[in-house]
Scaffold this motif. Structure first.
Motif, PDB file in Angstrom:
ATOM      1  N   ASP A  39       1.088  -1.579   0.137  1.00 40.41           N
ATOM      2  CA  ASP A  39       0.276   0.349   0.014  1.00 40.41           C
ATOM      3  C   ASP A  39       0.696   1.232  -0.142  1.00 40.41           C
ATOM      4  O   ASP A  39       0.185   2.082  -0.586  1.00 40.41           O
ATOM      5  N   LEU A  40       2.323   1.404   0.350  1.00 43.39           N
ATOM      6  CA  LEU A  40       2.891   2.539   1.368  1.00 43.39           C
ATOM      7  C   LEU A  40       3.620   2.525  -0.963  1.00 43.39           C
ATOM      8  O   LEU A  40       3.804   3.206  -0.963  1.00 43.39           O
ATOM      9  N   SER A  59      -5.594  -0.753  -1.601  1.00 41.98           N
ATOM     10  CA  SER A  59      -6.558   0.295  -1.950  1.00 41.98           C
ATOM     11  C   SER A  59      -6.178   1.423  -2.395  1.00 41.98           C
ATOM     12  O   SER A  59      -5.295   2.305  -2.041  1.00 41.98           O
ATOM     13  N   ILE A  60      -6.431   1.787  -3.710  1.00 44.52           N
ATOM     14  CA  ILE A  60      -5.841   2.809  -4.080  1.00 44.52           C
ATOM     15  C   ILE A  60      -6.613   3.424  -5.295  1.00 44.52           C
ATOM     16  O   ILE A  60      -8.031   3.100  -6.119  1.00 44.52           O
ATOM     17  N   SER A  61      -7.272   5.118  -5.247  1.00 44.62           N
ATOM     18  CA  SER A  61      -8.250   5.369  -5.524  1.00 44.62           C
ATOM     19  C   SER A  61      -8.216   5.387  -6.943  1.00 44.62           C
ATOM     20  O   SER A  61      -7.180   6.079  -7.432  1.00 44.62           O
ATOM     21  N   TYR A  62      -9.514   5.699  -7.880  1.00 46.76           N
ATOM     22  CA  TYR A  62      -9.343   5.921  -9.125  1.00 46.76           C
ATOM     23  C   TYR A  62      -8.484   6.979  -9.736  1.00 46.76           C
ATOM     24  O   TYR A  62      -7.727   6.746 -10.616  1.00 46.76           O
ATOM     25  N   ILE A  63      -9.233   8.289  -8.834  1.00 50.47           N
ATOM     26  CA  ILE A  63      -8.365   9.239  -9.491  1.00 50.47           C
ATOM     27  C   ILE A  63      -6.619   8.883  -9.798  1.00 50.47           C
ATOM     28  O   ILE A  63      -5.970   9.383 -11.136  1.00 50.47           O
ATOM     29  N   GLY A  68     -14.855   6.616  -6.463  1.00 54.63           N
ATOM     30  CA  GLY A  68     -14.336   5.370  -5.407  1.00 54.63           C
ATOM     31  C   GLY A  68     -12.872   5.156  -5.915  1.00 54.63           C
ATOM     32  O   GLY A  68     -12.159   5.654  -6.059  1.00 54.63           O
ATOM     33  N   ALA A  69     -12.619   3.473  -5.142  1.00 53.95           N
ATOM     34  CA  ALA A  69     -11.052   3.154  -4.786  1.00 53.95           C
ATOM     35  C   ALA A  69     -11.041   1.505  -5.493  1.00 53.95           C
ATOM     36  O   ALA A  69     -11.899   1.374  -5.380  1.00 53.95           O
ATOM     37  N   TRP A  70     -10.017   1.041  -6.092  1.00 52.56           N
ATOM     38  CA  TRP A  70      -9.677   0.279  -6.535  1.00 52.56           C
ATOM     39  C   TRP A  70      -8.975  -1.050  -4.807  1.00 52.56           C
ATOM     40  O   TRP A  70      -8.745  -0.449  -4.572  1.00 52.56           O
ATOM     41  N   VAL A  71      -9.527  -1.480  -4.825  1.00 54.74           N
ATOM     42  CA  VAL A  71      -9.763  -2.083  -3.331  1.00 54.74           C
ATOM     43  C   VAL A  71      -9.206  -3.531  -3.323  1.00 54.74           C
ATOM     44  O   VAL A  71     -10.290  -4.181  -4.092  1.00 54.74           O
ATOM     45  N   LEU A  72      -7.739  -3.954  -3.006  1.00 51.28           N
ATOM     46  CA  LEU A  72      -7.567  -4.879  -3.152  1.00 51.28           C
ATOM     47  C   LEU A  72      -7.874  -6.169  -1.575  1.00 51.28           C
ATOM     48  O   LEU A  72      -8.364  -7.493  -1.764  1.00 51.28           O
ATOM     49  N   ASN A  73      -7.325  -5.437  -0.400  1.00 54.55           N
ATOM     50  CA  ASN A  73      -8.500  -6.138   0.643  1.00 54.55           C
ATOM     51  C   ASN A  73      -7.934  -5.072   1.456  1.00 54.55           C
ATOM     52  O   ASN A  73      -8.566  -3.820   0.883  1.00 54.55           O
TER      53      ASN A  73
END
Length: 647
Positions: A355-356, A489-493, A480-485
């Motif tokens: 995530d980092l 996660s990382i936002s679509y923007i 929203g965001a792309w959530v792996l778990n």
């Protein structure tokens, strides 16, 4: 406890077949007194009888009761549900579905269950909601169970799994059933199997179910440890400081409460008689030993409570066993939970690193977009343009204006990107023609002039748009965001900005490597006199190159505006990072700019991770690191080669 009794009643009722068919009204009449009394202690059998009756009206009765819409007729005790028409009139309905018309409300008593009874009714309703034909109702029931899991939910949840038609909801039910098994099952083997099933699962609900199993409390006892012991503790160690051990002794009643020095002094002052305390003159109480003797004398005659001596405390510490006791009684279950949590902690650590890394890559793409225009004007042309941040700001405001004209956010963003390029390209060309062209090879004057222009552009923006932040709204498909778990996660923007950065990397490389402007720019950069002798107009090339860099800054402003607040100071937030990106990467090299953005973005995120509450300190440490880095790599990560490198 009440919920457990309710679950037991539900189980027993399912095993006992009714002697004769009952209507819903029969059940209500049977428990009429209990229902009317509305006591949480006695209401369980009534709720159980309704929930386990198998009658189609049972769900409606429980829902109306829970919503305070059930009434009892005073004359015969019949239960109905009613809608209030006004203060004095009700519209009455029977639970069999009959419309009984209107009636005065003084003939009926409204049943108002308290929050505890409503909670019990809600638990009983779960079995109906879990099998509701509407998938949304089943989903709502699962969300309710996940928010407030209870032992009474386990049986109806398991019973509903086989008949579930939605694969997604079935998976949710199975997962919830496993979590409830961990929390509430009486069979240690079943709980251990459930723990093993969710080993490595990063869900917060899994950790919420496992953490209570490994929770401990500290105990002091004079006999052997009783229960599931986590570890023994030694008084005076780092794990159990002496003061905490003494507090545990007093809490367990092994040691009477000690008094503080302040309490001792207050007791001595309260017992002064004729200049003496406990037979000792007041002027002799300057030492702690004499104060202890005076207090002991008072305690011997019962004037003050007896104080515990250090010797008594030491003896009690020596004779007492201190240990941490698991809240969970079965050691095999706690061992399985500890092992599962260790596996989860390892995976969480890896995912936090991932995530980092995604955050760093996202920030690097923002810095790269902000710096790619500066890589042309400063890195290629050698112009110190302090107004570069204001071109970013102009691009963001251009996007805002376009959105005021075109309300469709997707279309407006697609229009804003070329519009921002044209506006800032024109502004860059004008700035180059009016100011920069007279200051080539005079870096100090260029810096001062462009700094003054940046202040002027900020003030113009304030005069036009005001000081309040303006919204640059992203299209709905970027929400929203792309959530792996539950960790990554990382936002679509941010993903869109990353993709845009890659696109402009490709566009820049194509312009510089495959177009006449790029060829001429590289020629003028390396040797302007030789380029002029070959028929290239250096003034025209400088103008177009500066305009290109400014135009790309405008496009970066649109992208950054979707992520940050659009204000007149937007550009100043990125100008320092942009210059650092170009300098650290290597002046005049686009790949160096990319590496510089990656390095600075990663460094800032790592520093913020260690010091998350102070972003200013993170930027300060980052600048210090870059200053040190430049001492060893003065030409940046990728040094420029050729004639220009020696200039």
């Amino acid at each position: 406890m009440t919920r457990i009794l309710l679950a037991i009643w539900l189980s027993l009722s399912a095993l006992i077949a009714p002697a004769h068919a009952q209507s819903i009204q029969d059940i209500l009449q049977e428990y009429g007194d209990v229902i009317a009394k509305s006591s949480r202690k006695s209401i369980g059998p009534a709720i159980t009888a309704l929930a386990s009756s198998g009658l189609p009206e049972a769900k409606s009765v429980l829902e109306k009761w829970q919503n305070k819409e059930m009434w009892m007729r005073e004359s015969d005790g019949e239960f109905v549900w009613a809608e209030e028409i006004d203060r004095d009139t009700l519209h009455i309905h029977s639970f069999a579905g009959d419309d009984l018309g209107e009636a005065p409300d003084d003939a009926f008593k409204q049943l108002k269950p308290n929050s505890g009874i409503r909670s019990m009714i809600g638990s009983a309703l779960v079995q109906f909601q879990l099998n509701d034909p509407d998938p949304d109702q089943r989903r709502i029931a699962l969300e309710a169970i996940a928010r407030d899991p209870d032992e009474s939910h386990r049986a109806p949840l398991r019973a509903s799994i086989d008949g579930e038609t939605s694969p997604t909801l079935k998976a949710q039910k199975e997962r919830l059933a496993t979590l409830l098994t961990i929390r509430f099952d009486d069979d240690p083997a079943a709980r251990i199997a459930a723990i093993d099933k969710l080993r490595g699962d990063l869900g917060l609900d899994v950790r919420a179910a496992l953490n209570p199993l490994v929770a401990t409390r500290r105990v002091a006892a004079t006999d052997a440890p009783d229960g599931n012991v986590a570890r023994t503790l030694k008084p005076g160690s780092d794990a159990l400081p002496r003061a905490e051990a003494i507090a545990l002794l007093m809490q367990a009643g092994i040691l009477p409460a000690t008094i503080t020095r302040a309490e001792q002094r207050a007791a001595l002052e309260a017992n002064i008689e004729n200049g003496e305390v406990g037979g000792i003159r007041v002027n002799q109480l300057s030492s702690q030993e004499m104060r202890d003797r005076a207090y002991a004398a008072l305690a011997s005659v019962g004037a003050v409570p007896a104080a515990t001596t250090d010797a008594e405390i030491d003896a009690a510490l020596e004779d007492t066993t201190f240990y941490e006791l698991y809240a969970e009684s079965d050691p095999d279950v706690t061992a399985a939970a500890e092992d599962a949590l260790e596996t989860i902690r390892t995976k969480v650590g890896f995912n936090q690193f991932l995530d980092l890394a995604l955050d760093a890559l996202s920030l690097a793409s923002i810095y790269f977009l902000a710096a790619i225009g500066l890589a042309i004007t400063f890195g290629v042309m050698g112009v110190i343009n302090m107004a570069h941040g204001e071109f970013i700001m102009m691009g963001a405001y251009t996007g805002y204006v376009i959105q005021q004209i075109i309300p469709d956010y997707t279309v407006s963003i697609l229009v804003a990107i070329p519009a921002a390029f044209m506006v800032t390209f024109a502004a860059g060309v004008a700035m180059e023609r009016l100011v920069i062209r007279w200051l080539y090879s005079r870096p100090l004057e260029t810096l001062l002039a462009t700094f003054g222009i940046s202040i002027a552009l900020q003030q113009i923006a304030k005069n036009i748009f005001g000081t309040q932040a303006r919204p640059l709204t992203s299209p709905g498909w970027l929400d929203g965001a792309w959530v792996l778990n539950d960790v990554v996660s990382i936002s679509y923007i941010r993903i869109a900005i990353f993709v845009l950065a890659l696109i402009f990397l490709g566009v820049f490389l194509f312009i510089m490597k495959r177009t006449r402007l790029g060829l001429e720019t590289r020629a003028v950069t390396q040797n302007p006199k030789m380029a002029a002798s070959m028929g290239i107009n250096p003034d025209r090339v400088n103008m177009l190159t500066f305009g290109l860099g400014s135009g790309i800054a405008g496009i970066a402003g649109v992208a950054i505006g979707l992520y940050a607040k659009v204000t007149s100071e937007l550009g100043s937030d990125y100008i320092v990072q942009s210059f650092m990106t170009v300098v650290v990467g290597g002046v005049g090299n686009i790949w160096g700019t990319l590496l510089g953005a990656t390095m600075i973005g990663s460094l800032q995120k790592v520093i913020e991770w260690f010091n998350p509450s102070n972003t200013l300190a993170a930027q300060t440490y980052m600048i210090i690191f870059i200053i040190i880095f430049i001492q060893f790599r003065p030409r940046g990560i990728i040094a420029l080669k050729g004639r220009a490198a020696g200039d």
